[in-house]
Design a protein around this motif. Structure first.
Motif, PDB file in Angstrom:
ATOM      1  N   ASP A 293      -8.487   4.605 -21.725  1.00 34.90           N
ATOM      2  CA  ASP A 293      -9.101   5.584 -20.818  1.00 34.90           C
ATOM      3  C   ASP A 293      -8.193   5.927 -19.652  1.00 34.90           C
ATOM      4  O   ASP A 293      -8.149   7.049 -19.180  1.00 34.90           O
ATOM      5  CB  ASP A 293     -10.442   5.047 -20.299  1.00 34.90           C
ATOM      6  CG  ASP A 293     -11.484   4.961 -21.402  1.00 34.90           C
ATOM      7  OD1 ASP A 293     -11.341   5.701 -22.392  1.00 34.90           O
ATOM      8  OD2 ASP A 293     -12.418   4.155 -21.273  1.00 34.90           O
ATOM      9  N   SER A 294      -7.469   4.959 -19.160  1.00 30.51           N
ATOM     10  CA  SER A 294      -6.579   5.173 -18.024  1.00 30.51           C
ATOM     11  C   SER A 294      -5.156   4.854 -18.430  1.00 30.51           C
ATOM     12  O   SER A 294      -4.900   3.891 -19.167  1.00 30.51           O
ATOM     13  CB  SER A 294      -6.982   4.279 -16.847  1.00 30.51           C
ATOM     14  OG  SER A 294      -5.987   4.309 -15.843  1.00 30.51           O
ATOM     15  N   LEU A 295      -4.213   5.655 -17.935  1.00 26.52           N
ATOM     16  CA  LEU A 295      -2.808   5.383 -18.232  1.00 26.52           C
ATOM     17  C   LEU A 295      -2.399   4.005 -17.740  1.00 26.52           C
ATOM     18  O   LEU A 295      -1.541   3.344 -18.326  1.00 26.52           O
ATOM     19  CB  LEU A 295      -1.926   6.457 -17.579  1.00 26.52           C
ATOM     20  CG  LEU A 295      -1.973   7.843 -18.218  1.00 26.52           C
ATOM     21  CD1 LEU A 295      -1.168   8.825 -17.373  1.00 26.52           C
ATOM     22  CD2 LEU A 295      -1.434   7.812 -19.631  1.00 26.52           C
ATOM     23  N   GLN A 441      -4.893  16.150 -15.614  1.00 24.45           N
ATOM     24  CA  GLN A 441      -4.283  14.827 -15.506  1.00 24.45           C
ATOM     25  C   GLN A 441      -4.106  14.346 -14.065  1.00 24.45           C
ATOM     26  O   GLN A 441      -3.507  13.293 -13.846  1.00 24.45           O
ATOM     27  CB  GLN A 441      -2.920  14.833 -16.209  1.00 24.45           C
ATOM     28  CG  GLN A 441      -2.997  14.926 -17.728  1.00 24.45           C
ATOM     29  CD  GLN A 441      -3.748  13.744 -18.332  1.00 24.45           C
ATOM     30  OE1 GLN A 441      -3.588  12.611 -17.911  1.00 24.45           O
ATOM     31  NE2 GLN A 441      -4.574  14.034 -19.320  1.00 24.45           N
ATOM     32  N   ASN A 444      -5.429  10.662 -13.149  1.00 26.52           N
ATOM     33  CA  ASN A 444      -4.591   9.639 -13.778  1.00 26.52           C
ATOM     34  C   ASN A 444      -3.246   9.524 -13.076  1.00 26.52           C
ATOM     35  O   ASN A 444      -2.756   8.426 -12.799  1.00 26.52           O
ATOM     36  CB  ASN A 444      -4.374   9.973 -15.256  1.00 26.52           C
ATOM     37  CG  ASN A 444      -5.301   9.186 -16.168  1.00 26.52           C
ATOM     38  OD1 ASN A 444      -5.732   8.086 -15.832  1.00 26.52           O
ATOM     39  ND2 ASN A 444      -5.634   9.751 -17.308  1.00 26.52           N
ATOM     40  N   ASN A 445      -2.617  10.658 -12.806  1.00 25.54           N
ATOM     41  CA  ASN A 445      -1.305  10.641 -12.151  1.00 25.54           C
ATOM     42  C   ASN A 445      -1.394  10.036 -10.751  1.00 25.54           C
ATOM     43  O   ASN A 445      -0.511   9.273 -10.332  1.00 25.54           O
ATOM     44  CB  ASN A 445      -0.740  12.059 -12.066  1.00 25.54           C
ATOM     45  CG  ASN A 445      -0.403  12.628 -13.436  1.00 25.54           C
ATOM     46  OD1 ASN A 445      -0.200  11.892 -14.395  1.00 25.54           O
ATOM     47  ND2 ASN A 445      -0.336  13.951 -13.537  1.00 25.54           N
ATOM     48  N   LYS A 447      -3.569   7.808  -9.659  1.00 25.18           N
ATOM     49  CA  LYS A 447      -3.768   6.363  -9.766  1.00 25.18           C
ATOM     50  C   LYS A 447      -2.464   5.639 -10.087  1.00 25.18           C
ATOM     51  O   LYS A 447      -2.176   4.579  -9.519  1.00 25.18           O
ATOM     52  CB  LYS A 447      -4.811   6.059 -10.853  1.00 25.18           C
ATOM     53  CG  LYS A 447      -6.238   6.344 -10.438  1.00 25.18           C
ATOM     54  CD  LYS A 447      -7.214   5.979 -11.552  1.00 25.18           C
ATOM     55  CE  LYS A 447      -7.249   4.495 -11.813  1.00 25.18           C
ATOM     56  NZ  LYS A 447      -8.259   4.137 -12.849  1.00 25.18           N
TER      57      LYS A 447
END
Length: 625
Positions: A293-295, A441, A444-445, A447
């Motif tokens: 779910d998260s990079l 995105q 995500n980026n 975080k």
């Protein structure tokens, strides 16, 4: 601007707010998009205020005027009216002539034909009136309202007056080259494609191929300045201009910002190619690690890494131990996305950077077979210019705001900006990155970058915007044939903005070393930020959360916030009258697009003008009370 990326911060319809004065009332609907962690509230109490005043729908009637008061549910604090309907607080920093000028400018922006052909009209007026009369007319209207001054000397009074009312400055030298569409297309195509004989556009991902149809990056963009590469001498001139901007910010303010676009400092081919390398490398990592779910949740053990590389034929088992040790910087026995990205360190030779593993072929294949010697030098000069500018900002005590640009440049801009943070933000936040929340995105980026800052213990600075390139990006994705990077609708973008903002505010509360600028004209988002600050006990005086708006717009938000001790900044464009005409043209176009928000400003300005006339305050002098 993105300037502040606010061209699409319309005030949409949702909850009703009534703004009253003795001269009448007007109604405007404000959108509040809730983040998962908390919802923005708008509730007003009815009852008796202190000192014999009367509270009605969130306003206090005192004599002939009304002032804001806190409601019981906490939607207001320290006298701050979160409905942003107090005309006196909004415009007490302006003379009556300035209030009338603002009304005139916003009224003119209502006329479609005037706005559509504003550039032609300005050029014709310059020809008929002559330089002196034309500049006088512009200073009395658009230039005087939207531009802070011509140079350091003329900027100082504006900055000083803003400071008296609790508002800081973000300086932006807004001179633009007024080139034709064809000139822009040729300049872009020439500077985004390598002159090396073996270069082939076909091997690039579609998103990162220079495209003639979209080469004029000004098309469908009203709120962002655009630079086109001319030559290295021009880039050196741009660097000198930006260094001067930093010097002016230092000389005129104790806590100022300066804005910069990386495309002003070098050949955009580097940004285009490096962006593709970063995107491809991330895709390979995701495929090797498996989806999550998260990079940040994507990780490889040493055994998985060895097995995957062997399967791909990228290296032998004997070599993987060295690869693993090299990439496992924090020695936790796993390789996560941040470690993988560090393969892209900028001090590695550029011809080595432009290689990515293509899984479908099972071996390392160069993204770009060769750079000419001159192109290699040009790209290194670009990095050197960026570094020089960051050093000057640090030495002068000025914070540097790196503006976001198109998605085919942005991965490289983001990466380079984070590298600058790593180098210059060790003791305090000097470098600020920009995150465009209309991109799918973005969260995500954000975080990933914040986790890197936490790991390496440098200060993280970010400006949150909705974004300036939505129409252009969506058309390009559709026509060129790649996935649309933009959120599906305005509501999704608002939700993304609040999600990113809430995450940053929560991080400020739990571990610190994070600074954020809420760069928006959206009143619902500003209410959300203020309320979350209260809930998380982040005090305005901590100077960890900033608010930003454009000069000449959204004063009903900026000045009440500033007077309530929140850290507020205005983007101050400056430059000679004739040289900022392209900027003024875009402001006119943007105001037409923001008609709903500007309507409220026009009504507040008219309310303030009538109040001054009725109360005999036509010669009002801006003073802090």
């Amino acid at each position: 601007m993105a300037k502040l990326g606010i061209c699409r911060d319309f005030i949409h319809n949702s909850s009703r707010t009534i703004c009253r004065s003795n001269n009448g009332l007007f109604s405007h609907r404000l959108k509040t998009t809730s983040a998962p962690a908390a919802a923005s509230k708008m509730a007003f109490g009815v009852g008796n205020g202190s000192n014999g005043t009367t509270v009605l729908e969130g306003k206090v009637t005192v004599g002939d005027s009304e002032r804001a008061t806190p409601a019981e549910d906490g939607t207001m604090s320290s006298g701050l009216d979160l409905a942003f309907c107090d005309s006196r607080e909004a415009y007490k920093s302006k003379t009556t002539i300035e209030v009338a000028r603002a009304l005139l400018v916003f009224k003119l922006c209502q006329f479609d034909s005037l706005v559509t052909y504003n550039r032609e009209i300005m050029k014709f007026s310059r020809k008929i009136l002559g330089k002196r009369l034309f500049e006088l007319a512009m200073r009395s209207t658009f230039y005087g309202h939207f531009v802070a001054g011509q140079d350091q000397q003329s900027l100082k009074p504006t900055i000083d007056r803003l400071s008296q009312f609790g508002v800081g400055a973000i300086l932006d030298y807004s001179v633009e080259e007024d080139i034709t569409h064809n000139e822009a297309v040729e300049a872009e195509m020439d500077s985004c494609v390598s002159h090396a004989s073996d270069e082939s556009q076909e091997k690039h991902l579609k998103q990162f191929q220079a495209n003639r149809e979209f080469a004029d990056r000004r098309t469908d963009v009203a709120s962002a300045r655009t630079y086109f590469y001319e030559d290295e001498e021009k880039c050196d001139d741009n660097l000198k201009t930006l260094l001067d901007c930093v010097d002016v910010a230092s000389a005129t303010s104790k806590d100022g910002f300066a804005a910069v676009k990386f495309t002003a400092l070098g050949r955009p081919q580097m940004l285009l190619n490096l962006s593709e390398v970063l995107v491809r490398t991330r895709q390979v990592f995701i495929q090797m690690a498996g989806r999550a779910d998260s990079l940040m949740d994507l990780k490889l053990t040493k055994e998985q890494f060895q097995s995957e590389l062997e399967t791909l034929g990228l290296t032998s088992r004997d070599d993987t131990g060295e690869w693993f040790t090299w990439m496992d910087f924090d020695k936790d026995g796993r390789i996560d996305l941040l470690d993988w990205d560090r393969l892209m360190e900028p001090d590695i030779k550029l011809t080595k950077i432009f290689k990515v593993p293509r899984i479908e072929r099972g071996h390392l294949e160069p993204l770009q077979l060769i750079l000419t010697e001159e192109e290699e030098l040009q790209m290194k000069r670009m990095l050197a210019r960026i570094n020089t500018l960051a050093k000057r900002a640090r030495d002068k005590g000025v914070r540097l705001m790196i503006d976001a640009e198109q998605t085919y440049f942005q991965p490289a801009i983001n990466r380079l900006t984070v590298e600058l943070m790593r180098k210059f933000n060790k003791e305090r936040p000097i470098i600020f990155n920009t995150y465009q929340c209309y991109l799918k995105q973005t969260f995500n980026n954000l975080k990933v970058d914040m986790e890197l800052a936490n790991r390496e213990e440098f200060h993280f600075g970010a400006k949150l915007v909705r974004g300036a390139y939505m129409d252009q990006e969506r058309k390009r994705a559709k026509e060129v044939g790649y996935d649309d990077p933009i959120n599906d609708n305005y509501e999704a973008t608002g939700a993304m903005y609040h999600q990113c903002l809430d995450y940053m505010l929560h991080t400020i509360h739990t571990r610190g070393k994070v600074n954020t600028m809420v760069a928006t004209h959206n009143e619902g988002t500003i209410r959300f930020a203020v309320e979350r600050m209260q809930e998380l006990n982040i005090k305005p005086g901590d100077r960890l959360v900033y608010f930003g708006q454009l000069l000449g717009m959204c004063d009903q938000v900026s000045f009440p916030l500033g007077q309530s001790n929140y850290a507020v900044y205005k983007y101050l464009p400056y430059g000679p009258v004739e040289d900022v005409l392209p900027y003024l043209s875009r402001r006119a176009l943007e105001n037409r697009g923001m008609l709903k928000g500007v309507k409220k400003e026009r009504q507040l300005l008219w309310m303030e003008l009538k109040n001054r006339i009725q109360q005999g305050k036509m010669f009002h002098k801006p003073t802090v009370v």
